[in-house]
Design an enzyme around this catalytic site. Sequence first.
Site, PDB file in Angstrom:
ATOM      1  CG  ASP A  67      -3.505  -7.712  11.822  1.00 41.88           C
ATOM      2  OD1 ASP A  67      -2.664  -7.732  10.911  1.00 41.88           O
ATOM      3  OD2 ASP A  67      -3.312  -8.217  12.931  1.00 41.88           O
ATOM      4  CG  ASN A 136      -1.132  -9.148  24.449  1.00 42.96           C
ATOM      5  OD1 ASN A 136      -0.964  -9.810  23.436  1.00 42.96           O
ATOM      6  ND2 ASN A 136      -1.803  -7.996  24.443  1.00 42.96           N
ATOM      7  CG  HIS A 138      -1.922  -9.800  20.182  1.00 42.79           C
ATOM      8  ND1 HIS A 138      -1.582  -8.500  20.522  1.00 42.79           N
ATOM      9  CD2 HIS A 138      -1.044 -10.126  19.207  1.00 42.79           C
ATOM     10  CE1 HIS A 138      -0.580  -8.094  19.776  1.00 42.79           C
ATOM     11  NE2 HIS A 138      -0.226  -9.057  18.981  1.00 42.79           N
ATOM     12  CD  GLU A 143      -4.309  -6.393  21.825  1.00 37.05           C
ATOM     13  OE1 GLU A 143      -3.656  -7.359  22.268  1.00 37.05           O
ATOM     14  OE2 GLU A 143      -3.765  -5.347  21.429  1.00 37.05           O
TER      15      GLU A 143
END
Length: 241
Positions: A67, A136, A138, A143
């Site tokens: 990314d 979280n 991811h 996400e």
Amino acid sequence: MIVEVFESEKSLGERAAEIMAAQLKEKPDSVLGLATGSSPLPLYQALVEMYQRGEVDFKDAASFNLDEYVGLDRDNPQSYYYFMQDNLFKYVNMPQERIHVPYGMAENIEEELRAYDKAIEEAGGIDIQVLGIGGNGHIAFNEPAESFSRGTGIIDLTEDTINANKRFFESADQVPRQALSMGIKNIMHARKIILIATGEAKAKAVYQMINGVIAPSCPATALQMHQNVIVLLDQAAAKLL
Ligand code: F6R
């Protein structure tokens, strides 16, 4: 999933580097999928040390990073391109032309996303993918969502992720709000995956990834469906297992 727990980040990094080096020995032109952030740093440090001792060779390898932030140029120290140069590539003999990081300043983002997926395919797919995990759940910048993402896409970062990543910036305001990221499909197509997680802040996500119901609300649960995943943890991240 195979889970291994380590006493120190150093020993975790050495184990991860050993797996990467074995991959490169078996297939010198391996395609490496790479991650940024704190988690893979012990791996990159151990790989640089192995390279300096002549124990690993990147001359025929290629890499694709997961990314990149939208709007940061490659010479920006907060960009993931810069991070990779600074923590790995400037120390080893990976040919620059075979290093790929999504370009967050592309004029035509849609074209950039399609070209990235095509380049991965043309390189023969990813042989070994390094992942971290967000608090979280991811992986890459996928996400929590209503469905699993497919190819490389443009992502709106959640407040959780912006807060987690603001430590690399002067303030939360400066964290870009969007990123380009490989999708869950790209990750699931990798032949082998090493996921690294350290610190108590990851314990819940790690537990969920391994034991939770497979659901896009915790994107890392998709890895339960992959046949070749090694999860490397320190004791804090393994605390709930
Ligand atoms: C980075 C990436 C992210 C991180 C994750 C954990 O390329 O794709 O998914 O792996 O946010 O970040 P750290 O390791 O900094 O805790």
